[in-house]
Design an enzyme around this catalytic site. Structure first.
Site, mmCIF file in Angstrom:
data_model
loop_
_atom_site.group_PDB
_atom_site.id
_atom_site.type_symbol
_atom_site.label_atom_id
_atom_site.label_comp_id
_atom_site.label_asym_id
_atom_site.label_seq_id
_atom_site.Cartn_x
_atom_site.Cartn_y
_atom_site.Cartn_z
ATOM 1 N N CYS A 14 147.094 -40.272 29.681
ATOM 2 C CA CYS A 14 145.704 -40.531 30.061
ATOM 3 C C CYS A 14 145.307 -41.986 29.841
ATOM 4 O O CYS A 14 144.506 -42.528 30.606
ATOM 5 C CB CYS A 14 144.744 -39.575 29.364
ATOM 6 S SG CYS A 14 144.778 -39.624 27.563
ATOM 7 N N HIS A 115 140.945 -37.680 24.701
ATOM 8 C CA HIS A 115 141.372 -37.967 26.073
ATOM 9 C C HIS A 115 140.697 -39.253 26.539
ATOM 10 O O HIS A 115 139.494 -39.433 26.341
ATOM 11 C CB HIS A 115 140.964 -36.780 26.960
ATOM 12 C CG HIS A 115 141.260 -36.941 28.404
ATOM 13 N ND1 HIS A 115 142.536 -37.083 28.897
ATOM 14 C CD2 HIS A 115 140.430 -36.978 29.480
ATOM 15 C CE1 HIS A 115 142.480 -37.192 30.228
ATOM 16 N NE2 HIS A 115 141.207 -37.140 30.594
#
Length: 181
Positions: A14, A115
């Site tokens: 990510c 994330h």
């Protein structure tokens, strides 16, 4: 309007996807991120800036180092400040570290992991360029951007990096200083 560049989530990459989505091009790869990790901790047996499994999960130091190679700076946003003090015209984009639910197929687990996502203005409109989304999510103008950022902050465990040029960082042009200071 032209096509918006948007990488989809793969492995634990990510941070790489957030950088590329912010830059609107495939600037970084897993190999490039690994090289940055080695540069940050050249004598480490287990590199503290990524997953020991080698699947990604890069930390903020990798993102900051990657941005520096392109003459950008990442400014850690003090969430105690009002978002109204952001000088949006001076900010290239945002990288956020947010809690994200973990799921196994269709089963959503009651735990979250951190994330990285990118948010950027493209053709006058702000977009959430989260790699877990099927496509970029249109946020709208400055008010909608600030509402989105405030919502992320309110959910807790959110960190915001302002991505600016080095010149903007050095002159602190990314913030409208308080009148009282």
């Amino acid at each position: 309007m032209g096509e918006i560049y948007h990488e989809r989530q793969r492995l634990e990459l990510c941070a790489v996807h957030a950088l590329n989505n912010l830059l609107q091009r495939a600037e970084y790869s897993q190999a490039g991120a690994e090289e940055i990790c080695r540069g940050l901790s050249p004598n480490s047996v287990i590199n503290p800036h990524r997953s020991f499994l080698g699947t990604g999960n890069y930390d903020v130091n990798v993102i900051m180092a990657a941005l520096q190679t392109l003459d950008y700076a990442a400014v850690w946003w003090d969430k105690r400040r009002s978002l109204e003090s952001l000088a949006l015209s001076e900010i290239f984009g945002f990288i956020l570290n947010i809690p994200s639910p973990i799921s196994l197929g269709f089963l959503s687990l009651p735990i979250t992991r951190k994330h990285w996502i990118a948010v950027r203005q493209i053709n006058g409109i702000y977009y959430n360029l989260d790699s877990k989304l099927k496509s970029p999510a249109r946020l709208g103008g400055p008010r909608e951007l600030k509402d989105f950022l405030q919502c992320c902050i309110a959910r807790g465990s959110c960190e915001i990096l302002l991505v600016v040029t080095k010149e903007v960082d050095e002159a602190r042009l990314w913030i409208v200083e308080d009148q009282a200071t």
